[in-house]
Design a protein around this motif. Structure first.
Motif, mmCIF file in Angstrom:
data_model
loop_
_atom_site.group_PDB
_atom_site.id
_atom_site.type_symbol
_atom_site.label_atom_id
_atom_site.label_comp_id
_atom_site.label_asym_id
_atom_site.label_seq_id
_atom_site.Cartn_x
_atom_site.Cartn_y
_atom_site.Cartn_z
ATOM 1 N N ALA A 28 0.876 -1.315 0.109
ATOM 2 C CA ALA A 28 0.060 -0.036 0.034
ATOM 3 C C ALA A 28 0.872 1.175 0.105
ATOM 4 C CB ALA A 28 -0.854 0.037 1.239
ATOM 5 N N PRO A 29 0.187 2.263 -0.458
ATOM 6 C CA PRO A 29 0.904 3.571 -0.181
ATOM 7 C C PRO A 29 1.234 4.107 1.167
ATOM 8 C CG PRO A 29 -1.152 4.034 -1.098
ATOM 9 C CD PRO A 29 -0.994 2.492 -0.883
ATOM 10 N N CYS A 30 1.910 5.185 1.422
ATOM 11 C CA CYS A 30 2.081 5.652 2.540
ATOM 12 C C CYS A 30 0.547 6.069 3.200
ATOM 13 C CB CYS A 30 3.090 6.978 2.550
ATOM 14 S SG CYS A 30 3.233 7.453 4.265
ATOM 15 N N GLY A 31 0.289 5.690 4.582
ATOM 16 C CA GLY A 31 -0.928 5.991 4.929
ATOM 17 C C GLY A 31 -1.101 7.423 5.603
ATOM 18 N N ASP A 57 3.418 2.315 10.976
ATOM 19 C CA ASP A 57 2.839 3.449 11.800
ATOM 20 C C ASP A 57 1.742 2.951 12.396
ATOM 21 O OD1 ASP A 57 2.595 6.182 12.390
ATOM 22 O OD2 ASP A 57 0.686 6.151 11.041
ATOM 23 N N GLU A 58 1.798 3.498 13.704
ATOM 24 C CA GLU A 58 0.437 3.084 14.576
ATOM 25 C C GLU A 58 -0.408 4.558 14.373
ATOM 26 O OE1 GLU A 58 3.516 2.940 16.121
ATOM 27 O OE2 GLU A 58 3.479 0.925 16.388
ATOM 28 N N LEU A 83 -2.700 -0.142 12.542
ATOM 29 C CA LEU A 83 -1.512 -0.310 11.808
ATOM 30 C C LEU A 83 -1.747 0.097 10.271
ATOM 31 C CD1 LEU A 83 0.061 -3.584 13.403
ATOM 32 C CD2 LEU A 83 0.189 -1.043 14.070
ATOM 33 N N GLN A 84 -0.638 0.954 9.722
ATOM 34 C CA GLN A 84 -0.473 1.117 8.354
ATOM 35 C C GLN A 84 0.890 1.298 8.004
ATOM 36 O OE1 GLN A 84 -2.310 4.987 7.808
ATOM 37 N NE2 GLN A 84 -1.130 6.078 9.346
ATOM 38 N N CYS A 90 7.932 10.140 6.817
ATOM 39 C CA CYS A 90 6.372 10.670 7.247
ATOM 40 C C CYS A 90 6.318 10.380 8.680
ATOM 41 C CB CYS A 90 5.498 9.945 6.215
ATOM 42 S SG CYS A 90 5.446 10.784 4.615
ATOM 43 N N ASN A 91 6.620 9.232 8.975
ATOM 44 C CA ASN A 91 6.393 8.506 10.369
ATOM 45 C C ASN A 91 7.156 9.372 11.400
ATOM 46 O OD1 ASN A 91 5.303 6.623 12.145
ATOM 47 N ND2 ASN A 91 7.107 5.784 12.411
ATOM 48 N N ALA A 92 8.538 9.844 11.209
ATOM 49 C CA ALA A 92 9.476 10.655 11.875
ATOM 50 C C ALA A 92 8.488 12.047 12.136
ATOM 51 C CB ALA A 92 10.710 10.770 11.610
ATOM 52 N N GLU A 93 7.953 12.592 11.100
ATOM 53 C CA GLU A 93 7.404 13.815 11.190
ATOM 54 C C GLU A 93 6.060 13.726 11.917
ATOM 55 O OE1 GLU A 93 7.075 15.281 7.126
ATOM 56 O OE2 GLU A 93 9.320 15.693 7.177
ATOM 57 N N LYS A 94 5.162 12.672 11.823
ATOM 58 C CA LYS A 94 3.996 12.363 12.473
ATOM 59 C C LYS A 94 3.965 12.449 14.146
ATOM 60 C CE LYS A 94 0.163 9.302 13.201
ATOM 61 N NZ LYS A 94 -0.209 7.949 12.720
#
Length: 107
Positions: A28-31, A57-58, A83-84, A90-94
């Protein structure tokens, strides 16, 4: 003496590896960004040197597990519905925000 690892993502390593394999198979693409940054590079190491690499990513941050009704951080970290797939960057910025909070910031 061995260092204790209190990361709830590692408490059930076998389940986490299964979730990782399943998300990778789905492709899948980045959630978080929805693919705006490009496709996830599933075969690269997941680290800062490879910002588009794959991480789990949670969706609802495990640090706020009580707020979202989970009995523990481990439960939030291992709930398939929480989960995604995501890019490392993106996860680091989230951080500990929800997708909704990030999307509001992007818009």
């Amino acid at each position: 003496m061995a260092k204790l690892n209190n990361n709830p993502r590692n408490k059930n390593g076998n389940l986490r590896r299964k979730h990782r394999a399943r998300l990778k198979a789905i492709g899948a693409p980045c959630g978080i960004c929805g693919g705006i940054r490009g496709p996830i590079r599933y075969d690269e190491p997941s680290d800062s040197a490879h910002p588009l690499s794959f991480v789990i990513d949670e969706i609802l941050p495990i640090s706020k597990y009580k707020l979202y009704g989970y009995p523990s951080k481990e439960a939030a970290a291992n709930d398939w519905n929480n989960l995604q797939a995501a890019h490392y960057i993106c996860n680091a910025e989230k951080k500990d925000k929800t997708n909704y909070q990030i999307q509001q910031k992007l818009n």
